[in-house]
Design a protein around this motif. Structure first.
Motif, PDB file in Angstrom:
ATOM      1  N   MET A  12      60.028  66.716  55.040  1.00  0.00           N
ATOM      2  CA  MET A  12      59.676  66.298  53.677  1.00  0.00           C
ATOM      3  C   MET A  12      60.929  66.205  52.806  1.00  0.00           C
ATOM      4  SD  MET A  12      55.990  68.045  52.813  1.00  0.00           S
ATOM      5  CE  MET A  12      56.533  69.717  52.936  1.00  0.00           C
ATOM      6  N   VAL A  13      61.815  67.188  52.938  1.00  0.00           N
ATOM      7  CA  VAL A  13      63.059  67.184  52.173  1.00  0.00           C
ATOM      8  C   VAL A  13      63.917  65.990  52.579  1.00  0.00           C
ATOM      9  CG1 VAL A  13      65.236  68.420  51.810  1.00  0.00           C
ATOM     10  CG2 VAL A  13      63.063  69.661  51.708  1.00  0.00           C
ATOM     11  N   ASP A  14      64.059  65.757  53.868  1.00  0.00           N
ATOM     12  CA  ASP A  14      64.854  64.622  54.346  1.00  0.00           C
ATOM     13  C   ASP A  14      64.333  63.303  53.792  1.00  0.00           C
ATOM     14  OD1 ASP A  14      66.553  66.223  55.766  1.00  0.00           O
ATOM     15  OD2 ASP A  14      65.924  65.524  57.748  1.00  0.00           O
ATOM     16  N   HIS A  15      63.025  63.123  53.817  1.00  0.00           N
ATOM     17  CA  HIS A  15      62.447  61.873  53.318  1.00  0.00           C
ATOM     18  C   HIS A  15      62.835  61.645  51.854  1.00  0.00           C
ATOM     19  CE1 HIS A  15      59.322  59.381  51.422  1.00  0.00           C
ATOM     20  NE2 HIS A  15      59.428  58.676  52.538  1.00  0.00           N
ATOM     21  N   THR A  16      62.728  62.692  51.055  1.00  0.00           N
ATOM     22  CA  THR A  16      63.052  62.587  49.627  1.00  0.00           C
ATOM     23  C   THR A  16      64.532  62.306  49.418  1.00  0.00           C
ATOM     24  OG1 THR A  16      61.222  64.075  49.096  1.00  0.00           O
ATOM     25  CG2 THR A  16      62.941  63.820  47.421  1.00  0.00           C
ATOM     26  N   VAL A  17      65.383  63.044  50.106  1.00  0.00           N
ATOM     27  CA  VAL A  17      66.834  62.889  49.960  1.00  0.00           C
ATOM     28  C   VAL A  17      67.280  61.496  50.427  1.00  0.00           C
ATOM     29  CG1 VAL A  17      69.048  63.708  50.863  1.00  0.00           C
ATOM     30  CG2 VAL A  17      67.366  65.351  50.021  1.00  0.00           C
ATOM     31  N   ILE A  18      66.752  61.040  51.545  1.00  0.00           N
ATOM     32  CA  ILE A  18      67.118  59.718  52.057  1.00  0.00           C
ATOM     33  C   ILE A  18      66.689  58.629  51.085  1.00  0.00           C
ATOM     34  CG2 ILE A  18      66.563  58.047  53.879  1.00  0.00           C
ATOM     35  CD1 ILE A  18      66.650  60.513  55.836  1.00  0.00           C
ATOM     36  N   HIS A  19      65.514  58.783  50.486  1.00  0.00           N
ATOM     37  CA  HIS A  19      65.061  57.809  49.483  1.00  0.00           C
ATOM     38  C   HIS A  19      66.032  57.767  48.299  1.00  0.00           C
ATOM     39  CE1 HIS A  19      61.372  56.134  47.091  1.00  0.00           C
ATOM     40  NE2 HIS A  19      62.466  55.436  46.884  1.00  0.00           N
ATOM     41  N   ALA A  20      66.455  58.943  47.835  1.00  0.00           N
ATOM     42  CA  ALA A  20      67.416  59.002  46.723  1.00  0.00           C
ATOM     43  C   ALA A  20      68.742  58.350  47.113  1.00  0.00           C
ATOM     44  CB  ALA A  20      67.631  60.448  46.290  1.00  0.00           C
ATOM     45  N   MET A  21      69.194  58.578  48.334  1.00  0.00           N
ATOM     46  CA  MET A  21      70.452  57.979  48.794  1.00  0.00           C
ATOM     47  C   MET A  21      70.338  56.457  48.852  1.00  0.00           C
ATOM     48  SD  MET A  21      71.431  60.715  51.789  1.00  0.00           S
ATOM     49  CE  MET A  21      72.905  59.847  52.304  1.00  0.00           C
ATOM     50  N   ILE A  26      75.182  69.512  41.086  1.00  0.00           N
ATOM     51  CA  ILE A  26      74.114  70.472  41.377  1.00  0.00           C
ATOM     52  C   ILE A  26      73.947  71.350  40.147  1.00  0.00           C
ATOM     53  CG2 ILE A  26      73.356  72.390  42.829  1.00  0.00           C
ATOM     54  CD1 ILE A  26      75.097  71.269  45.088  1.00  0.00           C
ATOM     55  N   THR A  27      72.731  71.376  39.603  1.00  0.00           N
ATOM     56  CA  THR A  27      72.461  72.202  38.426  1.00  0.00           C
ATOM     57  C   THR A  27      71.523  73.339  38.808  1.00  0.00           C
ATOM     58  OG1 THR A  27      70.537  70.954  37.617  1.00  0.00           O
ATOM     59  CG2 THR A  27      72.737  70.155  36.968  1.00  0.00           C
ATOM     60  N   GLY A  28      71.094  74.102  37.821  1.00  0.00           N
ATOM     61  CA  GLY A  28      70.356  75.329  38.077  1.00  0.00           C
ATOM     62  C   GLY A  28      68.864  75.202  38.275  1.00  0.00           C
ATOM     63  N   ALA A  29      68.323  74.002  38.281  1.00  0.00           N
ATOM     64  CA  ALA A  29      66.887  73.852  38.523  1.00  0.00           C
ATOM     65  C   ALA A  29      66.563  74.251  39.951  1.00  0.00           C
ATOM     66  CB  ALA A  29      66.458  72.407  38.272  1.00  0.00           C
ATOM     67  N   THR A  30      65.330  74.622  40.194  1.00  0.00           N
ATOM     68  CA  THR A  30      64.918  74.934  41.556  1.00  0.00           C
ATOM     69  C   THR A  30      64.992  73.663  42.402  1.00  0.00           C
ATOM     70  OG1 THR A  30      63.235  75.982  42.924  1.00  0.00           O
ATOM     71  CG2 THR A  30      62.438  74.551  41.159  1.00  0.00           C
ATOM     72  N   GLY A  31      65.277  73.830  43.672  1.00  0.00           N
ATOM     73  CA  GLY A  31      65.390  72.676  44.553  1.00  0.00           C
ATOM     74  C   GLY A  31      66.742  72.577  45.222  1.00  0.00           C
ATOM     75  N   SER A  32      67.420  73.693  45.376  1.00  0.00           N
ATOM     76  CA  SER A  32      68.729  73.691  46.035  1.00  0.00           C
ATOM     77  C   SER A  32      68.664  73.131  47.452  1.00  0.00           C
ATOM     78  CB  SER A  32      69.289  75.116  46.094  1.00  0.00           C
ATOM     79  OG  SER A  32      69.540  75.597  44.805  1.00  0.00           O
ATOM     80  N   ILE A  33      67.515  73.227  48.073  1.00  0.00           N
ATOM     81  CA  ILE A  33      67.355  72.711  49.434  1.00  0.00           C
ATOM     82  C   ILE A  33      67.646  71.211  49.477  1.00  0.00           C
ATOM     83  CG2 ILE A  33      64.861  72.306  49.232  1.00  0.00           C
ATOM     84  CD1 ILE A  33      64.636  73.300  52.166  1.00  0.00           C
ATOM     85  N   TYR A  34      67.294  70.489  48.409  1.00  0.00           N
ATOM     86  CA  TYR A  34      67.577  69.049  48.345  1.00  0.00           C
ATOM     87  C   TYR A  34      69.085  68.805  48.293  1.00  0.00           C
ATOM     88  CZ  TYR A  34      62.625  68.442  47.235  1.00  0.00           C
ATOM     89  OH  TYR A  34      61.253  68.451  47.272  1.00  0.00           O
ATOM     90  N   ALA A  35      69.782  69.605  47.505  1.00  0.00           N
ATOM     91  CA  ALA A  35      71.238  69.444  47.379  1.00  0.00           C
ATOM     92  C   ALA A  35      71.930  69.725  48.699  1.00  0.00           C
ATOM     93  CB  ALA A  35      71.767  70.368  46.284  1.00  0.00           C
ATOM     94  N   LEU A  36      71.556  70.810  49.341  1.00  0.00           N
ATOM     95  CA  LEU A  36      72.191  71.162  50.609  1.00  0.00           C
ATOM     96  C   LEU A  36      71.950  70.081  51.658  1.00  0.00           C
ATOM     97  CD1 LEU A  36      73.777  73.138  52.354  1.00  0.00           C
ATOM     98  CD2 LEU A  36      71.601  74.304  52.866  1.00  0.00           C
ATOM     99  N   ARG A  37      70.728  69.606  51.744  1.00  0.00           N
ATOM    100  CA  ARG A  37      70.428  68.578  52.745  1.00  0.00           C
ATOM    101  C   ARG A  37      71.169  67.282  52.433  1.00  0.00           C
ATOM    102  NH1 ARG A  37      70.687  67.522  57.402  1.00  0.00           N
ATOM    103  NH2 ARG A  37      69.222  66.058  58.272  1.00  0.00           N
ATOM    104  N   PRO A  47      54.817  64.211  57.884  1.00  0.00           N
ATOM    105  CA  PRO A  47      55.863  65.195  58.192  1.00  0.00           C
ATOM    106  C   PRO A  47      55.272  66.436  58.852  1.00  0.00           C
ATOM    107  CG  PRO A  47      55.340  65.237  55.858  1.00  0.00           C
ATOM    108  CD  PRO A  47      54.594  64.069  56.444  1.00  0.00           C
ATOM    109  N   SER A  48      56.027  67.001  59.760  1.00  0.00           N
ATOM    110  CA  SER A  48      55.564  68.204  60.461  1.00  0.00           C
ATOM    111  C   SER A  48      56.295  69.456  59.988  1.00  0.00           C
ATOM    112  CB  SER A  48      55.733  68.030  61.967  1.00  0.00           C
ATOM    113  OG  SER A  48      57.092  67.817  62.278  1.00  0.00           O
ATOM    114  N   SER A  49      57.205  69.296  59.015  1.00  0.00           N
ATOM    115  CA  SER A  49      57.954  70.457  58.523  1.00  0.00           C
ATOM    116  C   SER A  49      58.438  70.206  57.100  1.00  0.00           C
ATOM    117  CB  SER A  49      59.162  70.728  59.424  1.00  0.00           C
ATOM    118  OG  SER A  49      60.098  69.669  59.319  1.00  0.00           O
ATOM    119  N   ILE A  50      58.832  71.278  56.453  1.00  0.00           N
ATOM    120  CA  ILE A  50      59.432  71.166  55.126  1.00  0.00           C
ATOM    121  C   ILE A  50      60.709  70.337  55.217  1.00  0.00           C
ATOM    122  CG2 ILE A  50      60.611  72.467  53.304  1.00  0.00           C
ATOM    123  CD1 ILE A  50      58.529  74.688  53.761  1.00  0.00           C
ATOM    124  N   GLU A  51      61.482  70.540  56.284  1.00  0.00           N
ATOM    125  CA  GLU A  51      62.732  69.804  56.470  1.00  0.00           C
ATOM    126  C   GLU A  51      62.493  68.298  56.494  1.00  0.00           C
ATOM    127  OE1 GLU A  51      61.845  72.502  58.363  1.00  0.00           O
ATOM    128  OE2 GLU A  51      63.266  73.914  57.469  1.00  0.00           O
TER     129      GLU A  51
END
Length: 187
Positions: A163-172, A9-20, A157-161
């Motif tokens: 959208m974040v989940d979709h991105t994180v799952i794709h990365a995984m 985890i680095t200092g760029a914005t987007g900590s929500i992706y790391a936490l999820r 997507p119906s929420s930010i969560e």
């Protein structure tokens, strides 16, 4: 069989992706998560999510000190199954592209590239200038995967969560981790 995944985890914005990402990984019983957080990453986690590094300890197997360049993650003899840098700052991208292993995140990324292991960099700053793009090309040519977290909308997507989940799952999935999530079904 336990699989080892390194998360930086680095200092760029987007900590929500790391936490999820860490929350999803923590639900997978066959994954051993190794976490490295830069000093800027700690500041950004606190600023964006009001959480401290200690709040992440329960989600991971091992926390590594970003300053410990002699850590096991700095050696190719320590086998891992993949690495994600979420979010990945332009500074970290540049250091990886140019082999400047001055901290454990960059050194572990360098080891992943030299050992031909999967590594995904969720580069999270824009717009990109020519230097950024050239560094992305360099990392791609070395075998890394550049994955800027961009929201998708085909799954409505119906929420930010969501959208974040979709991105994180794709990365995984890029690390061959079997996680369920939205799949394009065609029109």
């Amino acid at each position: 069989m336990i699989r080892r995944i390194v998360v930086g985890i680095t200092g760029a914005t987007g900590s929500i992706y790391a936490l999820r990402l860490l929350k999803i990984l923590s639900t997978l019983s066959d994954i051993e998560v190794h976490l490295i957080v830069s000093s800027s990453g700690i500041l950004t986690l606190n600023n964006e999510l009001s959480i401290k590094i200690n709040d992440l300890h329960s989600l991971v197997s091992i926390v590594h000190n970003v300053k410990n360049i002699g850590d096991v993650l700095a050696s190719g003899s320590f086998r891992i199954d993949g690495m994600l840098i979420v979010p990945c700052s332009i500074r970290t991208l540049s250091a990886i592209a140019n082999g400047l292993s001055d901290n454990l995140i960059v050194r572990a990324a360098d080891v992943s590239l030299k050992e031909r292991r999967r590594i995904v960099l969720m580069v999270r700053e824009s717009p990109f200038n020519l230097i950024h793009l050239r560094n992305m090309i360099s990392v791609t040519e070395m075998g890394g995967i550049i994955f800027p977290p961009m929201p998708a909308f085909y799954h409505q997507p119906s929420s930010i969560e969501e959208m974040v989940d979709h991105t994180v799952i794709h990365a995984m999935r890029l690390l061959n981790l079997d996680v369920s999530g939205p799949v394009w079904k065609g029109i």
